[in-house]
Motif scaffolding. Structure first.
Motif, PDB file in Angstrom:
ATOM      1  N   ILE A  99      49.922  42.648  36.685  1.00 25.20           N
ATOM      2  CA  ILE A  99      51.358  42.725  37.021  1.00 25.20           C
ATOM      3  C   ILE A  99      52.071  43.683  36.272  1.00 25.20           C
ATOM      4  N   ALA A 100      51.616  43.655  34.925  1.00 22.16           N
ATOM      5  CA  ALA A 100      52.336  44.734  33.940  1.00 22.16           C
ATOM      6  C   ALA A 100      52.064  45.958  34.455  1.00 22.16           C
ATOM      7  N   LEU A 101      50.779  46.059  34.785  1.00 23.85           N
ATOM      8  CA  LEU A 101      50.264  47.743  35.266  1.00 23.85           C
ATOM      9  C   LEU A 101      51.164  48.156  36.439  1.00 23.85           C
ATOM     10  N   ARG A 102      51.162  47.205  37.337  1.00 28.75           N
ATOM     11  CA  ARG A 102      51.936  47.533  38.552  1.00 28.75           C
ATOM     12  C   ARG A 102      53.370  47.542  38.367  1.00 28.75           C
ATOM     13  N   VAL A 103      53.815  47.291  37.536  1.00 27.26           N
ATOM     14  CA  VAL A 103      55.252  47.583  37.106  1.00 27.26           C
ATOM     15  C   VAL A 103      55.425  48.892  36.281  1.00 27.26           C
ATOM     16  N   LEU A 104      54.588  49.110  35.151  1.00 23.53           N
ATOM     17  CA  LEU A 104      54.623  50.148  34.376  1.00 23.53           C
ATOM     18  C   LEU A 104      53.851  51.361  34.662  1.00 23.53           C
ATOM     19  N   LYS A 105      52.872  51.327  35.634  1.00 18.60           N
ATOM     20  CA  LYS A 105      51.921  52.368  36.051  1.00 18.60           C
ATOM     21  C   LYS A 105      51.576  53.206  34.912  1.00 18.60           C
ATOM     22  N   GLU A 114      50.101  46.780  25.905  1.00 17.51           N
ATOM     23  CA  GLU A 114      51.009  46.283  24.800  1.00 17.51           C
ATOM     24  C   GLU A 114      51.874  45.290  25.459  1.00 17.51           C
ATOM     25  N   VAL A 115      52.411  45.375  26.600  1.00 11.87           N
ATOM     26  CA  VAL A 115      53.228  44.356  27.202  1.00 11.87           C
ATOM     27  C   VAL A 115      52.589  43.021  27.340  1.00 11.87           C
ATOM     28  N   LEU A 116      51.200  43.056  27.486  1.00 16.93           N
ATOM     29  CA  LEU A 116      50.193  42.036  27.987  1.00 16.93           C
ATOM     30  C   LEU A 116      50.213  41.191  26.351  1.00 16.93           C
ATOM     31  N   THR A 128      56.240  35.148  35.492  1.00 21.38           N
ATOM     32  CA  THR A 128      57.540  35.469  35.369  1.00 21.38           C
ATOM     33  C   THR A 128      57.888  36.172  34.072  1.00 21.38           C
ATOM     34  N   ILE A 129      57.301  35.784  32.923  1.00 20.40           N
ATOM     35  CA  ILE A 129      57.292  36.072  31.564  1.00 20.40           C
ATOM     36  C   ILE A 129      56.702  37.400  31.367  1.00 20.40           C
ATOM     37  N   ALA A 130      55.598  37.836  32.192  1.00 20.45           N
ATOM     38  CA  ALA A 130      54.806  39.153  32.246  1.00 20.45           C
ATOM     39  C   ALA A 130      55.702  40.214  33.105  1.00 20.45           C
ATOM     40  N   ARG A 131      56.128  39.713  34.169  1.00 20.04           N
ATOM     41  CA  ARG A 131      57.172  40.678  35.029  1.00 20.04           C
ATOM     42  C   ARG A 131      58.355  40.849  34.330  1.00 20.04           C
ATOM     43  N   ASN A 132      59.056  40.099  33.706  1.00 20.39           N
ATOM     44  CA  ASN A 132      60.238  40.406  33.106  1.00 20.39           C
ATOM     45  C   ASN A 132      59.986  41.306  31.847  1.00 20.39           C
ATOM     46  N   THR A 133      58.849  40.961  31.079  1.00 26.38           N
ATOM     47  CA  THR A 133      58.702  41.951  29.963  1.00 26.38           C
ATOM     48  C   THR A 133      58.353  43.352  30.306  1.00 26.38           C
ATOM     49  N   ASP A 147      61.421  44.857  31.406  1.00 22.42           N
ATOM     50  CA  ASP A 147      62.176  45.439  30.122  1.00 22.42           C
ATOM     51  C   ASP A 147      61.500  46.466  29.568  1.00 22.42           C
ATOM     52  N   ARG A 148      60.474  46.752  29.241  1.00 17.93           N
ATOM     53  CA  ARG A 148      59.836  47.690  28.787  1.00 17.93           C
ATOM     54  C   ARG A 148      60.245  48.862  29.552  1.00 17.93           C
ATOM     55  N   ALA A 149      59.838  49.187  30.935  1.00 18.99           N
ATOM     56  CA  ALA A 149      60.322  50.250  31.856  1.00 18.99           C
ATOM     57  C   ALA A 149      61.750  50.577  31.736  1.00 18.99           C
ATOM     58  N   ARG A 150      62.717  49.645  31.401  1.00 22.38           N
ATOM     59  CA  ARG A 150      64.163  50.038  31.539  1.00 22.38           C
ATOM     60  C   ARG A 150      64.287  50.643  30.044  1.00 22.38           C
ATOM     61  N   LYS A 151      63.740  50.204  28.612  1.00 26.73           N
ATOM     62  CA  LYS A 151      63.586  50.821  27.567  1.00 26.73           C
ATOM     63  C   LYS A 151      63.304  52.345  27.639  1.00 26.73           C
ATOM     64  N   ARG A 152      62.243  52.307  28.307  1.00 27.92           N
ATOM     65  CA  ARG A 152      61.583  53.726  28.563  1.00 27.92           C
ATOM     66  C   ARG A 152      62.456  54.578  29.252  1.00 27.92           C
ATOM     67  N   ARG A 153      63.177  54.232  30.274  1.00 30.34           N
ATOM     68  CA  ARG A 153      64.062  55.110  30.907  1.00 30.34           C
ATOM     69  C   ARG A 153      65.249  55.431  30.017  1.00 30.34           C
ATOM     70  N   GLU A 154      65.595  54.290  29.408  1.00 33.18           N
ATOM     71  CA  GLU A 154      66.893  54.419  28.713  1.00 33.18           C
ATOM     72  C   GLU A 154      66.590  55.510  27.625  1.00 33.18           C
ATOM     73  N   SER A 155      65.450  55.355  26.956  1.00 35.53           N
ATOM     74  CA  SER A 155      65.182  56.216  25.740  1.00 35.53           C
ATOM     75  C   SER A 155      65.036  57.775  26.297  1.00 35.53           C
ATOM     76  N   GLN A 156      64.433  57.868  27.536  1.00 39.52           N
ATOM     77  CA  GLN A 156      64.162  59.154  27.901  1.00 39.52           C
ATOM     78  C   GLN A 156      65.521  59.809  28.251  1.00 39.52           C
ATOM     79  N   ALA A 157      66.343  59.022  28.905  1.00 35.92           N
ATOM     80  CA  ALA A 157      67.871  59.271  29.417  1.00 35.92           C
ATOM     81  C   ALA A 157      68.606  59.956  27.794  1.00 35.92           C
TER      82      ALA A 157
END
Length: 179
Positions: A35-41, A48-50, A77-82, A85-95
């Motif tokens: 699940i984490a890999l599918r979200v983060l690629k 790390e998310v796991l 749900t915990i895995a997906r939300n975590t 959150d990681r993907a959003r932080k990555r986008r925010e830091s890149q932005a």
């Protein structure tokens, strides 16, 4: 492993049972990693998310209540939300980096200008050491983009002579600049 067994392990993890935690991990980590890999690629980030997911499970297992929902739904749900959150932080830091780069002044600072000035003076001095006409040929070839053939015609010398002039002049410049 059955959902009932996973539910029992979560209950035991809530009491601090490390063996139950290990069993829960071995039975559910592959699914949660997927699940984490599918979200983060990204495999490293998914790993790390796991780890974060299981830290959350360890600390929050006492919050899981048997309410008819699947224990896997809770873990997923915990895995997906975590992961989200990681993907959003990555986008925010890149932005943020993009914005910082856009705001950065591309002109050289005082130190860079001083170094450039010093190097420019040294280079001008080295050009002065070249034979007459050679400095002009080097400037025209390497700064103005004239071809060897154009320079040979302009200086009224054979093409191979022009190549030799330029090669020897560059070697002299290099020698001068390294002194």
């Amino acid at each position: 492993m059955s959902l009932e067994a996973i539910e029992q392990q979560i209950a035991r993890v809530a009491t601090g049972d490390r063996l139950a935690f290990g069993a829960l991990y071995s039975q559910t980590s592959a699914k949660l990693f997927g699940i984490a890999l599918r979200v983060l690629k990204d495999r490293a980030e998914a790993e790390e998310v796991l780890q974060e997911v299981y830290v959350k499970v360890w600390h929050n297992a006492n919050r899981y209540r048997a309410n008819g929902l699947s224990p896997m739904t809770w873990l997923i749900t915990i895995a997906r939300n975590t992961a989200i959150d990681r993907a959003r932080k990555r986008r925010e830091s890149q932005a943020g980096l993009d914005a910082a780069e856009a705001m950065a002044d591309p002109t050289p600072g005082p130190e860079a200008l001083a170094v450039q000035s010093s190097e420019r003076e040294k280079l001008a001095g080295c050009f002065g050491e070249l034979e007459e006409g050679r400095a002009d040929a080097v400037r025209r070839a390497y700064l103005e983009g004239e071809t060897y053939a154009e320079l040979a015609t302009s200086f009224d010398v054979p093409l191979n002579t022009m190549r030799t002039w330029l090669r020897r002049s560059l070697m002299k410049l290099k020698e001068c600049l390294t002194r």
